[in-house]
Design an enzyme around this catalytic site. Structure first.
Site, mmCIF file in Angstrom:
data_model
loop_
_atom_site.group_PDB
_atom_site.id
_atom_site.type_symbol
_atom_site.label_atom_id
_atom_site.label_comp_id
_atom_site.label_asym_id
_atom_site.label_seq_id
_atom_site.Cartn_x
_atom_site.Cartn_y
_atom_site.Cartn_z
ATOM 1 N N GLY A 36 0.838 -1.195 0.000
ATOM 2 C CA GLY A 36 0.000 0.000 0.000
ATOM 3 C C GLY A 36 0.868 1.238 0.000
ATOM 4 O O GLY A 36 2.013 1.193 0.458
ATOM 5 N N GLN A 51 3.389 9.817 0.936
ATOM 6 C CA GLN A 51 4.659 9.087 0.985
ATOM 7 C C GLN A 51 5.551 9.350 -0.223
ATOM 8 O O GLN A 51 6.711 8.942 -0.232
ATOM 9 C CB GLN A 51 4.410 7.581 1.129
ATOM 10 C CG GLN A 51 3.794 7.208 2.474
ATOM 11 C CD GLN A 51 3.534 5.719 2.560
ATOM 12 O OE1 GLN A 51 2.513 5.241 2.100
ATOM 13 N NE2 GLN A 51 4.481 4.986 3.136
ATOM 14 N N CYS A 59 5.727 -0.297 7.232
ATOM 15 C CA CYS A 59 5.435 0.873 6.397
ATOM 16 C C CYS A 59 6.669 1.215 5.569
ATOM 17 O O CYS A 59 7.785 1.189 6.095
ATOM 18 C CB CYS A 59 5.071 2.048 7.306
ATOM 19 S SG CYS A 59 4.678 3.550 6.416
ATOM 20 N N LEU A 60 6.466 1.547 4.295
ATOM 21 C CA LEU A 60 7.604 1.876 3.432
ATOM 22 C C LEU A 60 8.329 3.133 3.914
ATOM 23 O O LEU A 60 9.497 3.337 3.592
ATOM 24 C CB LEU A 60 7.146 2.061 1.980
ATOM 25 C CG LEU A 60 6.646 0.797 1.276
ATOM 26 C CD1 LEU A 60 6.169 1.127 -0.132
ATOM 27 C CD2 LEU A 60 7.731 -0.279 1.229
ATOM 28 N N HIS A 95 -4.607 1.704 7.343
ATOM 29 C CA HIS A 95 -3.236 2.211 7.453
ATOM 30 C C HIS A 95 -3.000 3.339 6.430
ATOM 31 O O HIS A 95 -2.443 4.384 6.767
ATOM 32 C CB HIS A 95 -2.268 1.037 7.230
ATOM 33 C CG HIS A 95 -0.814 1.388 7.220
ATOM 34 N ND1 HIS A 95 0.086 0.865 8.124
ATOM 35 C CD2 HIS A 95 -0.079 2.190 6.389
ATOM 36 C CE1 HIS A 95 1.296 1.346 7.857
ATOM 37 N NE2 HIS A 95 1.222 2.152 6.804
ATOM 38 N N GLU A 96 -3.482 3.121 5.189
ATOM 39 C CA GLU A 96 -3.252 4.127 4.135
ATOM 40 C C GLU A 96 -4.109 5.374 4.350
ATOM 41 O O GLU A 96 -3.654 6.494 4.108
ATOM 42 C CB GLU A 96 -3.507 3.535 2.744
ATOM 43 C CG GLU A 96 -2.641 2.334 2.372
ATOM 44 C CD GLU A 96 -1.160 2.503 2.656
ATOM 45 O OE1 GLU A 96 -0.650 3.632 2.579
ATOM 46 O OE2 GLU A 96 -0.509 1.493 2.973
ATOM 47 N N HIS A 150 -2.447 7.581 6.744
ATOM 48 C CA HIS A 150 -1.392 8.393 6.120
ATOM 49 C C HIS A 150 -1.962 9.699 5.581
ATOM 50 O O HIS A 150 -1.346 10.756 5.714
ATOM 51 C CB HIS A 150 -0.765 7.646 4.932
ATOM 52 C CG HIS A 150 0.380 6.757 5.289
ATOM 53 N ND1 HIS A 150 1.531 7.212 5.895
ATOM 54 C CD2 HIS A 150 0.580 5.424 5.093
ATOM 55 C CE1 HIS A 150 2.381 6.204 6.068
ATOM 56 N NE2 HIS A 150 1.824 5.105 5.594
HETATM 57 NI NI NI Z 1 2.598 3.178 5.601
#
Ligand code: NI
Length: 171
Positions: free
Chosen positions: A46, A51, A94-95, A136-137, A140
């Site tokens: 995701g 991000q 998370c990236l 989660h997204e 963000h």
């Molecule tokens: Ni994330």
């Protein structure tokens, strides 16, 4: 499509609230495709626009198992319109916080209303890993990281390590 660099925490853009898009036009569709490319390049499931440094309410996901065909999902202006009382605890990563993982408790099921890539309003009933990922997204897009669900002590520890990692990459 162009893969863009992923912004690492801590960074102000990851703490900012993204703005809704007026409509899903060619520009937003190009953004969605770039985000998918960036996500796949980093083996993520995701990615939210914050991000890659863009404060628009756009996210992409693909929760298909690695050995199955890709199932890319693209959403603009996603909104949780219902959630279950029942919760589930899952290990999240998370990236923007590479190599950190933590158990996070969230509603087990959510219903999300969003605009798809054709600017059509859709509704998604999500459970399991998809429910974890979409929550989660959406976090963000509101400037919330998974570590914000942890105690201040744990969060501080992770963010200090991230700060060190970022400094070492700049040298
Ligand atoms: Ni994330």
């Amino acid at each position: 499509m162009t893969a863009r660099p992923i912004v690492l925490a801590p960074d102000p853009v990851l703490k900012a609230k993204a703005k809704p898009v007026d409509r899903v036009d060619d520009g937003v569709r190009a953004l969605m495709n770039d985000m998918l490319e960036s996500m796949y390049a980093s083996q993520g499931v995701g990615l939210a626009a914050n991000q890659i440094g863009i404060l628009q309410r756009v996210l992409v996901m693909d929760v298909a198992p690695k050995d199955e065909a890709p199932q890319p999902m693209k959403m603009a202006n996603p909104e949780i319109i219902a959630k279950s009382e029942e919760t589930a605890v899952n290990q999240e990563g998370c990236l923007s916080l590479p190599d950190f993982y933590a158990d996070i408790e969230r509603p087990a099921r959510v219903t999300v209303r969003y605009l798809d890539e054709n600017n059509e309003q859709k509704t998604l009933d999500a459970d399991g890993w998809l429910a974890v990922c979409v929550q989660h997204e959406i976090d963000h897009l509101d400037g919330v990281l998974f570590v914000d669900h942890l105690s201040a002590l744990k969060r501080g520890m992770i963010l200090r390590k991230m700060q060190k990692l970022k400094r070492s990459q700049q040298d």
